[in-house]
Design a protein around this motif. Structure first.
Motif, PDB file in Angstrom:
ATOM      1  N   CYS A 109       0.833  -1.208   0.000  1.00 32.48           N
ATOM      2  CA  CYS A 109       0.000   0.000   0.000  1.00 32.48           C
ATOM      3  C   CYS A 109       0.869   1.261   0.000  1.00 32.48           C
ATOM      4  O   CYS A 109       0.529   2.254  -0.664  1.00 32.48           O
ATOM      5  N   HIS A 110       1.972   1.211   0.734  1.00 31.98           N
ATOM      6  CA  HIS A 110       2.879   2.373   0.748  1.00 31.98           C
ATOM      7  C   HIS A 110       3.439   2.631  -0.650  1.00 31.98           C
ATOM      8  O   HIS A 110       3.510   3.790  -1.094  1.00 31.98           O
ATOM      9  N   VAL A 111       3.817   1.567  -1.347  1.00 27.43           N
ATOM     10  CA  VAL A 111       4.323   1.710  -2.719  1.00 27.43           C
ATOM     11  C   VAL A 111       3.225   2.284  -3.624  1.00 27.43           C
ATOM     12  O   VAL A 111       3.487   3.159  -4.465  1.00 27.43           O
ATOM     13  N   LEU A 112       1.981   1.824  -3.452  1.00 23.04           N
ATOM     14  CA  LEU A 112       0.875   2.314  -4.271  1.00 23.04           C
ATOM     15  C   LEU A 112       0.561   3.779  -3.985  1.00 23.04           C
ATOM     16  O   LEU A 112       0.120   4.508  -4.877  1.00 23.04           O
ATOM     17  N   VAL A 113       0.771   4.210  -2.745  1.00 19.71           N
ATOM     18  CA  VAL A 113       0.607   5.632  -2.421  1.00 19.71           C
ATOM     19  C   VAL A 113       1.660   6.455  -3.152  1.00 19.71           C
ATOM     20  O   VAL A 113       1.361   7.515  -3.736  1.00 19.71           O
ATOM     21  N   VAL A 114       2.899   5.981  -3.145  1.00 13.46           N
ATOM     22  CA  VAL A 114       3.991   6.671  -3.841  1.00 13.46           C
ATOM     23  C   VAL A 114       3.706   6.752  -5.338  1.00 13.46           C
ATOM     24  O   VAL A 114       4.000   7.765  -5.995  1.00 13.46           O
ATOM     25  N   LEU A 115       3.098   5.685  -5.893  1.00 13.22           N
ATOM     26  CA  LEU A 115       2.778   5.649  -7.321  1.00 13.22           C
ATOM     27  C   LEU A 115       1.477   6.379  -7.651  1.00 13.22           C
ATOM     28  O   LEU A 115       1.052   6.397  -8.818  1.00 13.22           O
ATOM     29  N   HIS A 116       0.828   6.967  -6.610  1.00 18.24           N
ATOM     30  CA  HIS A 116      -0.433   7.709  -6.761  1.00 18.24           C
ATOM     31  C   HIS A 116      -1.601   6.810  -7.182  1.00 18.24           C
ATOM     32  O   HIS A 116      -2.551   7.285  -7.800  1.00 18.24           O
ATOM     33  N   TRP A 117      -1.515   5.520  -6.857  1.00 21.10           N
ATOM     34  CA  TRP A 117      -2.645   4.615  -7.083  1.00 21.10           C
ATOM     35  C   TRP A 117      -3.601   4.634  -5.900  1.00 21.10           C
ATOM     36  O   TRP A 117      -4.746   4.208  -6.021  1.00 21.10           O
ATOM     37  N   LEU A 118      -3.105   5.079  -4.762  1.00 20.84           N
ATOM     38  CA  LEU A 118      -3.917   5.251  -3.562  1.00 20.84           C
ATOM     39  C   LEU A 118      -3.864   6.721  -3.154  1.00 20.84           C
ATOM     40  O   LEU A 118      -2.939   7.450  -3.554  1.00 20.84           O
ATOM     41  N   PRO A 119      -4.848   7.195  -2.366  1.00 20.77           N
ATOM     42  CA  PRO A 119      -4.886   8.626  -2.018  1.00 20.77           C
ATOM     43  C   PRO A 119      -3.590   9.119  -1.386  1.00 20.77           C
ATOM     44  O   PRO A 119      -2.973   8.435  -0.562  1.00 20.77           O
ATOM     45  N   ALA A 120      -3.193  10.322  -1.767  1.00 24.32           N
ATOM     46  CA  ALA A 120      -1.953  10.908  -1.247  1.00 24.32           C
ATOM     47  C   ALA A 120      -2.046  11.164   0.254  1.00 24.32           C
ATOM     48  O   ALA A 120      -1.020  11.281   0.935  1.00 24.32           O
ATOM     49  N   GLU A 121      -3.296  11.258   0.790  1.00 23.29           N
ATOM     50  CA  GLU A 121      -3.480  11.512   2.227  1.00 23.29           C
ATOM     51  C   GLU A 121      -3.166  10.296   3.087  1.00 23.29           C
ATOM     52  O   GLU A 121      -3.079  10.418   4.310  1.00 23.29           O
ATOM     53  N   TRP A 122      -2.992   9.157   2.448  1.00 19.15           N
ATOM     54  CA  TRP A 122      -2.703   7.947   3.219  1.00 19.15           C
ATOM     55  C   TRP A 122      -1.323   8.026   3.859  1.00 19.15           C
ATOM     56  O   TRP A 122      -0.356   8.462   3.233  1.00 19.15           O
ATOM     57  N   ASN A 123      -1.247   7.571   5.103  1.00 15.66           N
ATOM     58  CA  ASN A 123       0.046   7.403   5.763  1.00 15.66           C
ATOM     59  C   ASN A 123       0.100   6.004   6.361  1.00 15.66           C
ATOM     60  O   ASN A 123      -0.713   5.144   6.028  1.00 15.66           O
ATOM     61  N   TRP A 124       1.026   5.786   7.264  1.00 11.59           N
ATOM     62  CA  TRP A 124       1.220   4.427   7.773  1.00 11.59           C
ATOM     63  C   TRP A 124       0.003   3.897   8.532  1.00 11.59           C
ATOM     64  O   TRP A 124      -0.215   2.688   8.607  1.00 11.59           O
ATOM     65  N   ARG A 125      -0.834   4.803   9.048  1.00 11.69           N
ATOM     66  CA  ARG A 125      -2.018   4.347   9.771  1.00 11.69           C
ATOM     67  C   ARG A 125      -3.015   3.658   8.832  1.00 11.69           C
ATOM     68  O   ARG A 125      -3.484   2.546   9.108  1.00 11.69           O
ATOM     69  N   GLN A 126      -3.356   4.334   7.730  1.00  7.89           N
ATOM     70  CA  GLN A 126      -4.269   3.726   6.761  1.00  7.89           C
ATOM     71  C   GLN A 126      -3.672   2.466   6.145  1.00  7.89           C
ATOM     72  O   GLN A 126      -4.383   1.485   5.893  1.00  7.89           O
ATOM     73  N   GLU A 127      -2.360   2.495   5.906  1.00  7.75           N
ATOM     74  CA  GLU A 127      -1.687   1.331   5.316  1.00  7.75           C
ATOM     75  C   GLU A 127      -1.710   0.138   6.275  1.00  7.75           C
ATOM     76  O   GLU A 127      -1.984  -0.997   5.861  1.00  7.75           O
ATOM     77  N   LEU A 128      -1.441   0.401   7.556  1.00  8.65           N
ATOM     78  CA  LEU A 128      -1.458  -0.677   8.547  1.00  8.65           C
ATOM     79  C   LEU A 128      -2.872  -1.213   8.745  1.00  8.65           C
ATOM     80  O   LEU A 128      -3.075  -2.433   8.853  1.00  8.65           O
ATOM     81  N   LEU A 129      -3.865  -0.344   8.774  1.00  5.66           N
ATOM     82  CA  LEU A 129      -5.249  -0.789   8.915  1.00  5.66           C
ATOM     83  C   LEU A 129      -5.660  -1.680   7.746  1.00  5.66           C
ATOM     84  O   LEU A 129      -6.306  -2.718   7.942  1.00  5.66           O
ATOM     85  N   THR A 130      -5.279  -1.294   6.521  1.00  8.25           N
ATOM     86  CA  THR A 130      -5.612  -2.106   5.347  1.00  8.25           C
ATOM     87  C   THR A 130      -4.964  -3.475   5.451  1.00  8.25           C
ATOM     88  O   THR A 130      -5.595  -4.503   5.162  1.00  8.25           O
TER      89      THR A 130
END
Length: 407
Positions: A109-130
């Motif tokens: 999920c962190h990689v997908l955030v960097v690639l802009h496939w997931l919302p830019a507002e995501w941080n480690w909290r949303q990634e860990l929850l997912t």
């Protein structure tokens, strides 16, 4: 068609699809929940009989109720004696695959955030929850497949106990993380561990005490025609009570279910001679209620699928990653096992996610965690894709394990 008539026809259709799905499942090993998801896709994205906004407005209530049913179902069927005596490898498999899947999905999920496939507002909290939401397998899908397919008992017990435990791990981890992330305390290590231990302690203590007190009613409830409504009412009140005092409501329901489901075993250790087992009528009625809840929930998942299609694609990608992530966790848990190669393949393909993931996907947004409004779309798409993968892979792995006919 009048709205009331359309509602009744939809309800009838859901129940019929659920029943026909089970009949087809017995003959084809295609999980019955797939047909329920297809039904949801039909009445949601295709015919647009229900909107996502309407479904989301019901999600918090439906999710909490489903959570109670799932935890009680898992707890009363989890034999503590069996787990203690013969399921060490199942516990290892559950913990290993949950941890590998959770942190693996978090990293992806962190990689997908960097690639802009997931919302830019995501941080480690949303990634860990997912990752935690998608970390465990589905007992509803896996246990039904095992019961109807005649799989070797060694693999069947391993997968059944693993799925039950991982479901619980998901629910407890996610609900606890949400409590920590939405707490008033600053997010610091010492505060976090205090909140976790307090939540766990309150949940286990209150749930276990309530379950122990319920033992004294079990013998009387055996002959009471309202035994199930009384027990369900107690579960719902327990959930509300524990949540209101800052404990883990999910863990409290599980502790209650474990105490009640294992009452006969535990009663022998403290010399209680009364009949403490749940009667067959109560168990049977609960099974029917689980069927109804399951039918509605998987239809709900299908109805929620839809645009943005990019997030649906992300969910499908995460499903493929879960297949790959299962291998290292399962390999670690099976190290030193004498299980033959065919049965190992059954363990490796045991990836379907289900009700717990679907329920948990709706909780972060209603708890006020930012940028999680579209999280259900990602999770529901992943649930659908993992069930599809399992429905294809399970029969192939099962047939590959069958010994060849002598020539």
């Amino acid at each position: 068609m009048h709205s009331v008539a359309l509602f009744l026809v939809s309800i009838a259709g859901i129940f019929l699809i659920g029943t026909l799905g089970e009949i087809i499942f017995r003959r084809t090993n295609i999980p019955d929940v797939l047909w329920l998801i297809f039904m949801g896709i039909l009445i949601g994205p295709i015919l647009q009989l229900v909107s996502r906004a309407q479904l989301l407005s019901m999600a918090p209530y439906f999710s909490a109720l489903t959570l109670v049913f799932v935890l009680f179902e898992g707890g009363i069927h989890l034999d503590l004696v069996q787990v203690y005596r013969s399921a060490a490898r199942s516990v290892a498999l559950s913990v290993a695959t949950f941890l590998v899947s959770t942190f693996g999905i978090m990293l992806i999920c962190h990689v997908l955030v960097v690639l802009h496939w997931l919302p830019a507002e995501w941080n480690w909290r949303q990634e860990l929850l997912t990752g935690a939401i998608l970390g465990g397998t589905s007992p509803i899908v896996i246990m039904a497949s095992l019961l109807r397919s005649g799989v070797d008992k060694e693999a069947s017990n391993l997968l059944a106990i693993e799925s039950a435990l991982s479901d619980v791990l998901c629910i407890i981890t996610v609900t606890t993380l949400i409590e920590v992330f939405t707490g008033r305390e600053a997010f610091q290590a010492h505060t976090t561990w205090f909140v976790l231990l307090r939540s766990f302690g309150i949940g286990v203590a209150v749930g276990a005490v309530a379950g122990g007190l319920w033992w004294f009613l079990l013998d009387r409830l055996r002959q009471h025609e309202q035994a199930y409504p009384i027990t369900l009412s107690a579960l719902l009140l327990l959930y509300v009570l524990v949540e209101s005092i800052g404990g883990s409501a999910a863990l409290a329901v599980l502790a209650f279910a474990l105490m009640v489901g294992n009452a006969e075993h535990l009663g022998r250790y403290i010399n209680i001679s009364a009949r403490l087992e749940l009667n067959n009528d109560l168990r049977g009625f609960h099974s029917q209620m689980v069927f109804i809840v399951k039918s509605f929930f998987f239809t709900f998942i299908g109805a929620m699928l839809g645009p943005p299609w990019g997030l649906v694609a992300v969910g499908a990608l995460l499903a493929a990653m879960l297949v790959l992530l299962r291998f290292p966790g399962a390999w670690l848990a099976l190290a030193g096992s004498s299980m033959r190669a065919g049965l190992r393949r059954l363990v490796y393909i045991g990836v379907p996610r289900g009700v717990a993931a679907g329920v948990l996907a709706t909780l972060p947004f209603y708890a006020g965690i930012p940028a999680t409004a579209d999280l259900p779309v990602i999770v529901f798409a992943c649930v659908f894709a993992t069930i599809l993968i399992f429905s294809v892979g399970f029969p192939l792995a099962r047939y590959a394990d069958e010994p060849a006919e002598p020539v």
